[in-house]
Scaffold this motif. Structure first.
Motif, PDB file in Angstrom:
ATOM      1  N   SER A 281       0.764  -1.061   0.001  1.00  0.00           N
ATOM      2  CA  SER A 281       0.177  -0.063  -0.131  1.00  0.00           C
ATOM      3  C   SER A 281       0.948   1.158   0.108  1.00  0.00           C
ATOM      4  O   SER A 281       0.627   2.168  -0.734  1.00  0.00           O
ATOM      5  CB  SER A 281      -0.989   0.038   1.102  1.00  0.00           C
ATOM      6  OG  SER A 281      -1.617   1.176   1.088  1.00  0.00           O
ATOM      7  N   SER A 282       1.896   1.370   0.708  1.00  0.00           N
ATOM      8  CA  SER A 282       2.804   2.360   0.883  1.00  0.00           C
ATOM      9  C   SER A 282       3.584   2.635  -0.502  1.00  0.00           C
ATOM     10  O   SER A 282       3.595   3.814  -0.914  1.00  0.00           O
ATOM     11  CB  SER A 282       3.772   2.345   1.947  1.00  0.00           C
ATOM     12  OG  SER A 282       4.782   3.281   2.102  1.00  0.00           O
ATOM     13  N   CYS A 283       4.076   1.546  -1.119  1.00  0.00           N
ATOM     14  CA  CYS A 283       4.856   1.577  -2.308  1.00  0.00           C
ATOM     15  C   CYS A 283       3.916   2.036  -3.477  1.00  0.00           C
ATOM     16  O   CYS A 283       4.172   2.851  -4.562  1.00  0.00           O
ATOM     17  CB  CYS A 283       5.513   0.279  -2.742  1.00  0.00           C
ATOM     18  SG  CYS A 283       6.761  -0.002  -1.395  1.00  0.00           S
ATOM     19  N   THR A 284       2.541   1.502  -3.508  1.00  0.00           N
ATOM     20  CA  THR A 284       1.651   1.753  -4.624  1.00  0.00           C
ATOM     21  C   THR A 284       1.165   3.283  -4.347  1.00  0.00           C
ATOM     22  O   THR A 284       1.249   4.046  -5.535  1.00  0.00           O
ATOM     23  CB  THR A 284       0.428   1.060  -4.381  1.00  0.00           C
ATOM     24  OG1 THR A 284       1.060  -0.402  -4.320  1.00  0.00           O
ATOM     25  CG2 THR A 284      -0.747   1.209  -5.529  1.00  0.00           C
ATOM     26  N   ILE A 285       1.034   3.814  -3.287  1.00  0.00           N
ATOM     27  CA  ILE A 285       0.565   5.159  -3.142  1.00  0.00           C
ATOM     28  C   ILE A 285       1.576   6.102  -3.520  1.00  0.00           C
ATOM     29  O   ILE A 285       1.325   7.281  -4.283  1.00  0.00           O
ATOM     30  CB  ILE A 285      -0.035   5.812  -1.847  1.00  0.00           C
ATOM     31  CG1 ILE A 285      -0.631   6.823  -1.778  1.00  0.00           C
ATOM     32  CG2 ILE A 285       1.019   5.431  -0.600  1.00  0.00           C
ATOM     33  CD1 ILE A 285      -1.965   6.979  -2.681  1.00  0.00           C
ATOM     34  N   GLN A 286       2.892   5.948  -3.210  1.00  0.00           N
ATOM     35  CA  GLN A 286       4.049   6.779  -3.677  1.00  0.00           C
ATOM     36  C   GLN A 286       4.312   6.733  -5.003  1.00  0.00           C
ATOM     37  O   GLN A 286       4.575   7.569  -5.789  1.00  0.00           O
ATOM     38  CB  GLN A 286       5.271   6.233  -2.993  1.00  0.00           C
ATOM     39  CG  GLN A 286       5.161   6.217  -1.221  1.00  0.00           C
ATOM     40  CD  GLN A 286       4.556   7.695  -0.709  1.00  0.00           C
ATOM     41  OE1 GLN A 286       5.195   8.569  -1.105  1.00  0.00           O
ATOM     42  NE2 GLN A 286       3.723   7.487   0.062  1.00  0.00           N
ATOM     43  N   ALA A 287       4.023   5.498  -5.713  1.00  0.00           N
ATOM     44  CA  ALA A 287       4.009   5.477  -7.154  1.00  0.00           C
ATOM     45  C   ALA A 287       3.122   6.212  -7.867  1.00  0.00           C
ATOM     46  O   ALA A 287       3.205   6.842  -8.952  1.00  0.00           O
ATOM     47  CB  ALA A 287       4.039   4.033  -7.620  1.00  0.00           C
ATOM     48  N   TYR A 288       1.771   6.264  -7.455  1.00  0.00           N
ATOM     49  CA  TYR A 288       0.324   6.906  -7.873  1.00  0.00           C
ATOM     50  C   TYR A 288       0.788   8.099  -7.942  1.00  0.00           C
ATOM     51  O   TYR A 288       0.484   9.080  -8.966  1.00  0.00           O
ATOM     52  CB  TYR A 288      -0.665   6.542  -7.121  1.00  0.00           C
ATOM     53  CG  TYR A 288      -1.991   7.102  -7.557  1.00  0.00           C
ATOM     54  CD1 TYR A 288      -2.528   6.812  -8.805  1.00  0.00           C
ATOM     55  CD2 TYR A 288      -2.500   7.994  -6.788  1.00  0.00           C
ATOM     56  CE1 TYR A 288      -3.638   7.297  -9.078  1.00  0.00           C
ATOM     57  CE2 TYR A 288      -3.413   9.049  -7.170  1.00  0.00           C
ATOM     58  CZ  TYR A 288      -4.327   8.356  -8.347  1.00  0.00           C
ATOM     59  OH  TYR A 288      -5.403   9.158  -8.666  1.00  0.00           O
ATOM     60  N   ILE A 289       1.277   8.763  -6.739  1.00  0.00           N
ATOM     61  CA  ILE A 289       1.297  10.289  -6.464  1.00  0.00           C
ATOM     62  C   ILE A 289       2.472  10.709  -7.313  1.00  0.00           C
ATOM     63  O   ILE A 289       2.416  11.904  -8.289  1.00  0.00           O
ATOM     64  CB  ILE A 289       1.821  10.649  -4.961  1.00  0.00           C
ATOM     65  CG1 ILE A 289       0.484  10.188  -4.034  1.00  0.00           C
ATOM     66  CG2 ILE A 289       2.154  12.132  -5.109  1.00  0.00           C
ATOM     67  CD1 ILE A 289       0.893  10.548  -2.665  1.00  0.00           C
ATOM     68  N   THR A 290       3.662   9.973  -7.493  1.00  0.00           N
ATOM     69  CA  THR A 290       4.785  10.418  -8.465  1.00  0.00           C
ATOM     70  C   THR A 290       4.449  10.376  -9.986  1.00  0.00           C
ATOM     71  O   THR A 290       4.492  11.503 -10.659  1.00  0.00           O
ATOM     72  CB  THR A 290       5.984   9.491  -8.348  1.00  0.00           C
ATOM     73  OG1 THR A 290       6.259   9.415  -6.890  1.00  0.00           O
ATOM     74  CG2 THR A 290       7.019   9.930  -9.181  1.00  0.00           C
TER      75      THR A 290
END
Length: 369
Positions: free
Chosen positions: A302-311
């Motif tokens: 979840s943490s990695c996915t949201i960071q990738a989505y924001i970037t």
């Protein structure tokens, strides 16, 4: 406190316009009813559930201290508390809008499209600023800033301090109040899906940290995220005042990338080391222990996915801006070239008229002679 926007017309009671103009008054009346319930013995117990924090456990005083300490868990009664503070968030939103943002908009004379963006940045800037100050105070009082290794050294526990639980209740209430505000602020239909995703992601991660007892990890990650967002919206406010202002956006881009990297590092260290070294590795919902492989994978993914989505969203926005700037510059260059060619191809023209037709041209002089 009742807040009422002045208008020349009085719409019918309970009509669409009436609710939009007086929604803060209606919400404040509901909140006053819950507060007045504390004055009567029969309704006091029900009102306390809405106003005060629930599911507290009192621990006896230690040897070195004489006062007993109380810690908090979570339960079904928290839904009532979140509902009450959602009402408070709606009232605060209307207060900032009417007494601060509306007055600034009148002075600056923003158009409607820019005014909606200015209101959004102003509201979120105030919220992020208060949250950053509050969260930093909690981390400082619990020694997590002086010793960040406590995030993965401390044992997992299923209790929160008063400030920690109140912070999470307030966060959930604020992001829940953002859904009805889409209706109150007359958000455009094309902007509603974007707002739903933005609000839903915040609610999902805050509620996940709250329910899984990852309170300190969630608080640290929220502070990193809120600081970057605060800088972004402050730069946007300066840009609304002066469109030539671009200095802060370059600083924000650097802070944005650093914030994403620090978020991933903290998540990996905390989930990997802290949960792996825990004494109990079995799931127990009653005691609040979710230290299992599935929970670890879920938190990290979840943490990695949201960071990738924001970037990815940031990259798309920047690419779109570059395309708009390039398409805007190309027609300007073409127009300059066509105008220069038009002037050079027409030999002997001046102000749109051929000079050969003028009376003082050499050919006309010969014909007259």
């Amino acid at each position: 406190m009742a807040i009422r926007k002045k208008s020349a017309k009085n719409p019918p009671v309970l009509s669409h316009e009436f609710i939009l103009q007086n929604h803060a008054d209606i919400v404040s009346c509901v909140g006053m009813v819950l507060l007045l319930g504390l004055m009567f013995e029969r309704t006091a117990e029900a009102s306390i559930v809405f106003i005060t924090l629930q599911h507290s456990v009192i621990f006896p005083a230690a040897e070195r201290t004489t006062e007993s300490t109380s810690l908090y868990g979570y339960g079904v009664k928290d839904l009532a508390t979140v509902f009450f503070y959602t009402l408070v968030a709606i009232i605060m939103h209307a207060t900032i809008q009417e007494y601060v943002l509306d007055k600034i908009s009148k002075l600056m004379q923003f158009p409607k499209t820019k005014q909606s963006k200015f209101n959004e940045s102003g509201q979120l800037s105030a919220f992020y600023l208060v949250s950053c100050i509050w969260g930093t105070f909690i981390l400082t009082s619990e020694n997590y800033i002086s010793d960040p290794t406590l995030l993965w050294k401390a044992r997992p526990h299923n209790m929160m301090t008063f400030q920690m639980k109140f912070f999470y209740i307030s966060q959930l209430a604020y992001w829940l109040h953002a859904f009805p505000e889409l209706y109150f602020q007359k958000t455009k239909k094309q902007d509603i899906p974007r707002q739903f995703i933005y609000i839903g992601l915040h609610l999902f991660h805050i509620a996940g940290a709250y329910l899984l007892y990852l309170n300190h990890l969630g608080l640290v990650l929220l502070m990193l995220h809120y600081f970057v967002e605060l800088l972004s919206h402050i730069c946007g406010l300066f840009y609304f005042g002066d469109e030539n202002y671009h200095k802060g956006f370059s600083l924000w881009a650097i802070v944005f990338i650093l914030g994403r990297l620090v978020t991933l590092i903290v998540s990996l260290l905390t989930v990997g080391f802290h949960l792996a070294r825990a004494e109990t590795q079995k799931q127990d919902v009653i005691t609040g222990n979710f230290n299992v492989l599935a929970a670890k994978i879920a938190v990290l993914s979840s943490s990695c996915t949201i960071q990738a989505y924001i970037t990815w969203n940031l990259i798309n926005v920047q690419l779109q801006k570059w395309r708009e700037e390039s398409t805007f510059q190309v027609p300007c260059v073409k127009k300059k070239r066509t105008t220069s060619k038009g002037r050079s191809s027409k030999k002997g023209t001046e102000n749109g008229m051929e000079t050969s037709n003028r009376a003082d041209s050499p050919r006309n002089r010969k014909e007259k002679s």
